[in-house]
Design an enzyme around this catalytic site. Structure first.
Site, PDB file in Angstrom:
ATOM      1  N   ASP A   4      54.659  -5.028  27.684  1.00 20.83           N
ATOM      2  CA  ASP A   4      52.964  -4.228  27.041  1.00 20.83           C
ATOM      3  C   ASP A   4      52.256  -4.145  28.681  1.00 20.83           C
ATOM      4  O   ASP A   4      52.523  -4.739  29.637  1.00 20.83           O
ATOM      5  CB  ASP A   4      51.799  -5.089  26.748  1.00 20.83           C
ATOM      6  CG  ASP A   4      52.046  -5.289  24.947  1.00 20.83           C
ATOM      7  OD1 ASP A   4      53.068  -4.343  24.384  1.00 20.83           O
ATOM      8  OD2 ASP A   4      51.838  -6.639  24.029  1.00 20.83           O
ATOM      9  N   ASP A  56      52.908   0.372  20.181  1.00 18.36           N
ATOM     10  CA  ASP A  56      51.675   0.105  19.194  1.00 18.36           C
ATOM     11  C   ASP A  56      51.447   0.945  19.155  1.00 18.36           C
ATOM     12  O   ASP A  56      50.265   1.211  17.955  1.00 18.36           O
ATOM     13  CB  ASP A  56      51.094  -0.479  20.261  1.00 18.36           C
ATOM     14  CG  ASP A  56      51.895  -2.796  21.180  1.00 18.36           C
ATOM     15  OD1 ASP A  56      52.365  -2.788  19.980  1.00 18.36           O
ATOM     16  OD2 ASP A  56      51.722  -2.536  21.427  1.00 18.36           O
TER      17      ASP A  56
END
Length: 178
Positions: free
Chosen positions: A136, A154
């Site tokens: 991330d 995402d």
């Protein structure tokens, strides 16, 4: 013959492997996967954010590096190899189920939505296998408000879920599941 004297109708054959929009779903999912993986490789290996520190893009947007060993929003953090592989297996099972669903959709909107989710799921699944955690790196913040750190996979997943929700509300109940 049925009790009313009619011929029994043939059961509706539903595809499992390839359907009307499968080529479209495959291409969109592949593009999403490639974009996701290219950005992650750049963050981890080329930009080397882990060593060089965050990259400020805007006053409200930074590129940082976070290793997410859980799922969305960092839920169900898994520090063991067993947990990591169980999440990877869950990703495989979910992706197969989403693909089968995509073979049966009646229109392009749910096909696009499912393609986005599939591309994102595979992207995060690859991270889990290769790195042991999901990469991330996009950090959105305004003042003291701090959003969670996320990646392109995402974004694809959230956009896909939004598309399925929109389709379900605009085309009637269970239209996306047909």
């Amino acid at each position: 013959m049925t009790p009313d004297g009619n011929q029994p109708s043939e059961p509706l054959k539903r595809p499992y492997i390839w359907g009307r929009f499968s080529g479209f779903v495959f291409v969109i999912a592949a593009v999403c996967l490639i974009l996701d993986q290219v950005t992650k490789v750049w963050i981890v290996h080329s930009a080397d954010v882990a060593t060089n520190g965050p990259i400020k893009l805007l006053p409200i947007l930074d590129l940082i590096l976070i290793w997410n060993r859980g799922i969305s929003y960092g839920l169900f953090q898994q520090d063991s190899d067993l947990g990591r592989w169980l999440l990877a297996l869950f990703t495989v099972a979910a992706t197969i189920a989403l693909w089968v669903w995509s073979t049966r959709v009646p229109s392009k909107l749910p096909a696009l939505a499912l393609a986005l989710i599939i591309g994102g799921a595979i992207g995060n699944g690859i991270d889990r296998v290769v790195y042991g955690a999901v990469v991330d790196f996009v950090y959105f913040h305004v003042g003291s408000f701090s959003w969670y750190v996320f990646n392109l996979a995402d974004v694809w997943i959230v956009a896909g879920v939004a598309g399925l929700l929109y389709d379900s509300f605009t085309n009637g109940p269970n239209s996306a599941a047909n």
